[in-house]
Design a protein around this motif. Structure first.
Motif, PDB file in Angstrom:
ATOM      1  N   SER B  33      58.383   2.470   4.500  1.00 58.54           N
ATOM      2  CA  SER B  33      57.976   3.843   4.841  1.00 58.54           C
ATOM      3  C   SER B  33      56.470   3.994   4.715  1.00 58.54           C
ATOM      4  O   SER B  33      55.802   4.540   5.596  1.00 58.54           O
ATOM      5  CB  SER B  33      58.561   4.844   3.848  1.00 58.54           C
ATOM      6  N   SER B  34      55.963   3.528   3.584  1.00 57.59           N
ATOM      7  CA  SER B  34      54.545   3.685   3.311  1.00 57.59           C
ATOM      8  C   SER B  34      53.701   2.891   4.317  1.00 57.59           C
ATOM      9  O   SER B  34      52.711   3.390   4.857  1.00 57.59           O
ATOM     10  CB  SER B  34      54.262   3.229   1.874  1.00 57.59           C
ATOM     11  N   LEU B  35      54.127   1.649   4.580  1.00 58.12           N
ATOM     12  CA  LEU B  35      53.382   0.806   5.521  1.00 58.12           C
ATOM     13  C   LEU B  35      53.419   1.392   6.927  1.00 58.12           C
ATOM     14  O   LEU B  35      52.408   1.407   7.638  1.00 58.12           O
ATOM     15  CB  LEU B  35      53.991  -0.600   5.553  1.00 58.12           C
ATOM     16  N   ALA B  36      54.594   1.886   7.320  1.00 55.25           N
ATOM     17  CA  ALA B  36      54.735   2.442   8.664  1.00 55.25           C
ATOM     18  C   ALA B  36      53.797   3.631   8.845  1.00 55.25           C
ATOM     19  O   ALA B  36      53.081   3.741   9.850  1.00 55.25           O
ATOM     20  CB  ALA B  36      56.185   2.858   8.911  1.00 55.25           C
ATOM     21  N   GLU B  37      53.779   4.520   7.846  1.00 55.60           N
ATOM     22  CA  GLU B  37      52.916   5.695   7.969  1.00 55.60           C
ATOM     23  C   GLU B  37      51.445   5.288   8.030  1.00 55.60           C
ATOM     24  O   GLU B  37      50.671   5.800   8.849  1.00 55.60           O
ATOM     25  CB  GLU B  37      53.156   6.672   6.807  1.00 55.60           C
ATOM     26  N   GLN B  64      58.619   7.841   1.375  1.00 55.03           N
ATOM     27  CA  GLN B  64      57.836   8.990   1.780  1.00 55.03           C
ATOM     28  C   GLN B  64      58.141   9.559   3.158  1.00 55.03           C
ATOM     29  O   GLN B  64      57.737  10.682   3.448  1.00 55.03           O
ATOM     30  CB  GLN B  64      56.341   8.641   1.693  1.00 55.03           C
ATOM     31  N   LEU B  65      58.845   8.849   4.006  1.00 54.91           N
ATOM     32  CA  LEU B  65      59.102   9.381   5.339  1.00 54.91           C
ATOM     33  C   LEU B  65      60.328  10.300   5.388  1.00 54.91           C
ATOM     34  O   LEU B  65      60.553  10.975   6.382  1.00 54.91           O
ATOM     35  CB  LEU B  65      59.302   8.237   6.343  1.00 54.91           C
ATOM     36  N   TYR B  66      61.120  10.312   4.295  1.00 52.56           N
ATOM     37  CA  TYR B  66      62.405  10.994   4.376  1.00 52.56           C
ATOM     38  C   TYR B  66      62.446  12.313   3.627  1.00 52.56           C
ATOM     39  O   TYR B  66      61.754  12.510   2.646  1.00 52.56           O
ATOM     40  CB  TYR B  66      63.506  10.057   3.866  1.00 52.56           C
ATOM     41  N   LYS B  67      63.289  13.212   4.165  1.00 52.15           N
ATOM     42  CA  LYS B  67      63.419  14.531   3.555  1.00 52.15           C
ATOM     43  C   LYS B  67      64.879  14.833   3.242  1.00 52.15           C
ATOM     44  O   LYS B  67      65.767  14.070   3.640  1.00 52.15           O
ATOM     45  CB  LYS B  67      62.803  15.576   4.479  1.00 52.15           C
ATOM     46  N   ARG B  82      61.601   6.946  12.579  1.00 54.24           N
ATOM     47  CA  ARG B  82      61.061   7.085  13.927  1.00 54.24           C
ATOM     48  C   ARG B  82      60.645   8.539  14.195  1.00 54.24           C
ATOM     49  O   ARG B  82      59.545   8.825  14.675  1.00 54.24           O
ATOM     50  CB  ARG B  82      62.103   6.642  14.969  1.00 54.24           C
ATOM     51  N   THR B  83      61.535   9.463  13.878  1.00 55.16           N
ATOM     52  CA  THR B  83      61.266  10.876  14.124  1.00 55.16           C
ATOM     53  C   THR B  83      59.981  11.312  13.407  1.00 55.16           C
ATOM     54  O   THR B  83      59.104  11.931  13.994  1.00 55.16           O
ATOM     55  CB  THR B  83      62.446  11.733  13.609  1.00 55.16           C
ATOM     56  N   ARG B  84      59.892  10.943  12.126  1.00 48.04           N
ATOM     57  CA  ARG B  84      58.748  11.383  11.333  1.00 48.04           C
ATOM     58  C   ARG B  84      57.437  10.748  11.818  1.00 48.04           C
ATOM     59  O   ARG B  84      56.426  11.432  11.989  1.00 48.04           O
ATOM     60  CB  ARG B  84      59.009  11.025   9.860  1.00 48.04           C
ATOM     61  N   ILE B  85      57.426   9.433  12.043  1.00 47.82           N
ATOM     62  CA  ILE B  85      56.152   8.803  12.397  1.00 47.82           C
ATOM     63  C   ILE B  85      55.725   9.130  13.826  1.00 47.82           C
ATOM     64  O   ILE B  85      54.542   9.182  14.117  1.00 47.82           O
ATOM     65  CB  ILE B  85      56.131   7.271  12.136  1.00 47.82           C
ATOM     66  N   GLN B  86      56.711   9.434  14.675  1.00 44.95           N
ATOM     67  CA  GLN B  86      56.329   9.856  16.023  1.00 44.95           C
ATOM     68  C   GLN B  86      55.656  11.229  15.989  1.00 44.95           C
ATOM     69  O   GLN B  86      54.764  11.512  16.780  1.00 44.95           O
ATOM     70  CB  GLN B  86      57.563   9.866  16.933  1.00 44.95           C
ATOM     71  N   ALA B 186      56.996   5.687  -7.862  1.00 42.15           N
ATOM     72  CA  ALA B 186      56.278   5.718  -6.590  1.00 42.15           C
ATOM     73  C   ALA B 186      54.873   5.093  -6.644  1.00 42.15           C
ATOM     74  O   ALA B 186      54.473   4.426  -5.689  1.00 42.15           O
ATOM     75  CB  ALA B 186      56.212   7.153  -6.066  1.00 42.15           C
ATOM     76  N   PRO B 187      54.095   5.275  -7.718  1.00 45.36           N
ATOM     77  CA  PRO B 187      52.761   4.662  -7.714  1.00 45.36           C
ATOM     78  C   PRO B 187      52.795   3.136  -7.586  1.00 45.36           C
ATOM     79  O   PRO B 187      51.875   2.551  -7.000  1.00 45.36           O
ATOM     80  CB  PRO B 187      52.167   5.069  -9.071  1.00 45.36           C
ATOM     81  N   ALA B 188      53.853   2.505  -8.116  1.00 50.57           N
ATOM     82  CA  ALA B 188      53.958   1.049  -7.972  1.00 50.57           C
ATOM     83  C   ALA B 188      54.156   0.679  -6.505  1.00 50.57           C
ATOM     84  O   ALA B 188      53.625  -0.322  -6.007  1.00 50.57           O
ATOM     85  CB  ALA B 188      55.103   0.510  -8.826  1.00 50.57           C
ATOM     86  N   VAL B 189      54.904   1.519  -5.783  1.00 48.76           N
ATOM     87  CA  VAL B 189      55.102   1.313  -4.347  1.00 48.76           C
ATOM     88  C   VAL B 189      53.773   1.455  -3.613  1.00 48.76           C
ATOM     89  O   VAL B 189      53.372   0.596  -2.821  1.00 48.76           O
ATOM     90  CB  VAL B 189      56.092   2.360  -3.779  1.00 48.76           C
TER      91      VAL B 189
END
Lengths: 67, 337
Positions: B33-37, B64-67, B82-86, B186-189
């Motif tokens: 998620s983090s890399l994609a964003e 981070q991309l999910y809700k 896909r929805t979020r990063i688009q 999350a900070p380790a991610v």
């Protein structure tokens, strides 16, 4: 004995001053690790016989799988 | 109006170099998620994202991309991502694939799409060894990244130059510590993906001289950091990158496979041949066996024999509340033959 482990000074009381004992102190014996002692990679087969001494800089990297 | 990439261009001292770059991210969990964003905001030309899982409530703390709505609907991660990063960047071509990235699926992607870079967003060593063999076979660099608890690790693998993952780790490690047992913050991610992402931006801009040739690891809670030169670990007889490389992890065996998913208390069962299931048909099979079934068009959830299961169209099943691969396989065969 004071050793710098992963950049942080630690006081270690080891039964024998070997890398193997140091790994045991961190519960890392038998785990997938790469060790660097004073800037040199220590081959796996030499972990048991490599001694550590006052002021050594040891880097221990453990491979983890999560993500 | 200034270009959306002006600050990045200012730093790089060149016009946007990423337009024609294609990156394949394997896994769309916390790292993926983090890399994609990061890469989509940086403006790469194309992103391919493959993931086998769906969004679960326990993912929201760090992925981070999910809700919440994604978790409620149990959307496949690839689709929700896909929805979020688009939405973040409509100029990037996104290909989202819901499948288990095994040797066959990933080899096909490499053959057909020839990405410029492979990024590790997986949660297991087996897939990392597979990515490593693909990287060597197709001569595409990859960036290892992993995290658990408050620690993380990253390393750039460049075929023909650096040691490969098999050189560094000659056996598949027993995974003593996973997100299941040690948890994850999350900070380790984010620290892990900061290292992976920085190397990705260098490689995609062709700044090979700036690429880190060291294995980096850290612990954001214990305040430690190491960076180790690894060139001495390159092996000429390595089965993945040596003179007689045979890419051992690309060999597909035809058995039903099971895997315990990191951090989920869940077992995945994957049938040998890729078959596509009709979810409606599947629902009626399960209902006949006394299951309560719901579907969202991408997958089917059911409670049967006191187990919560999820079935994907490609025939994979997740068994929740279990760490017993054999039991999960048995349940699969019981339900679907």
């Amino acid at each position: 004995m004071n050793i710098i482990i992963n950049g942080k000074e630690e006081q270690m009381a080891l039964q024998e001053p070997t890398l193997e004992q140091l790994l045991a102190a961190y519960s890392l014996q038998g785990k997938s690790v790469i060790i660097e002692a004073n800037g040199q990679i220590v081959p796996k087969e030499k972990i048991g016989s490599t001694t550590v001494k006052e002021g050594d800089r040891i880097e221990i990297v453990q491979f983890v799988g999560g993500g | 109006m200034e270009s959306r990439y002006s600050r990045q261009e200012l730093f790089l001292k060149e016009a946007h170099p990423y337009t024609d770059k294609h990156v394949l991210i394997v896994g769309a969990g916390a790292l993926g998620s983090s890399l994609a964003e990061m890469l989509v905001r940086a403006g790469i030309g194309k992103l391919t994202l493959i993931d086998r899982d769906y969004v679960d409530w326990t993912n929201l703390q760090r992925q981070q991309l999910y809700k919440e709505q994604d978790a409620k609907e149990r959307l496949p991660k690839a689709e929700a991502a896909r929805t979020r990063i688009q939405e973040i960047n409509s100029g990037v071509e996104i290909s989202a694939i819901t499948a288990d990235g095994g040797p066959e699926e990933l080899s096909t992607l490499m053959e057909d799409q020839r990405p410029d870079l492979l990024l590790d967003g997986t949660d297991n060593f087996e897939t990392r060894f597979l990515i490593n063999d693909l990287s060597q076979k197709y001569n595409v660099p990859w960036i290892y990244g992993a995290c658990v608890g408050s620690q993380g690790i990253s390393c750039v693998i460049i075929p023909g130059e650096t040691p490969c993952f098999t050189c560094l780790l000659d056996v598949l490690p027993a995974e003593g510590m996973t997100c299941d047992t040690a948890g994850i913050i999350a900070p380790a991610v984010q620290m892990t993906t900061a290292f992976q992402g920085a190397e990705a931006l260098k490689i995609l801009a062709g700044r090979w001289g700036d690429v880190r040739r060291e294995l980096v690891s850290f612990d954001v809670w214990k305040n430690t950091y190491s960076s180790i030169k690894i060139e001495a670990l390159k092996k000429t007889n390595c089965p993945s990158c040596g003179e007689e490389a045979r890419y051992p992890y690309l060999t597909e065996d035809n058995r039903t496979k099971t895997a315990v998913l990191c951090g989920r208390n869940t077992v995945q069962v994957r049938p040998p041949n890729n078959r596509t299931f009709n979810l409606t048909e599947l629902a009626s099979i399960l209902e006949k066996q006394g299951a309560k079934v719901t579907t969202n068009g991408f997958l089917l959830s059911a409670v049967i024999l006191e187990k919560r299961i999820v079935l994907f169209q490609d025939g994979r099943m997740l068994v929740h509340g279990s760490k017993d691969p054999e039991g999960a396989k048995k349940l699969y065969q019981q339900l679907l033959g």
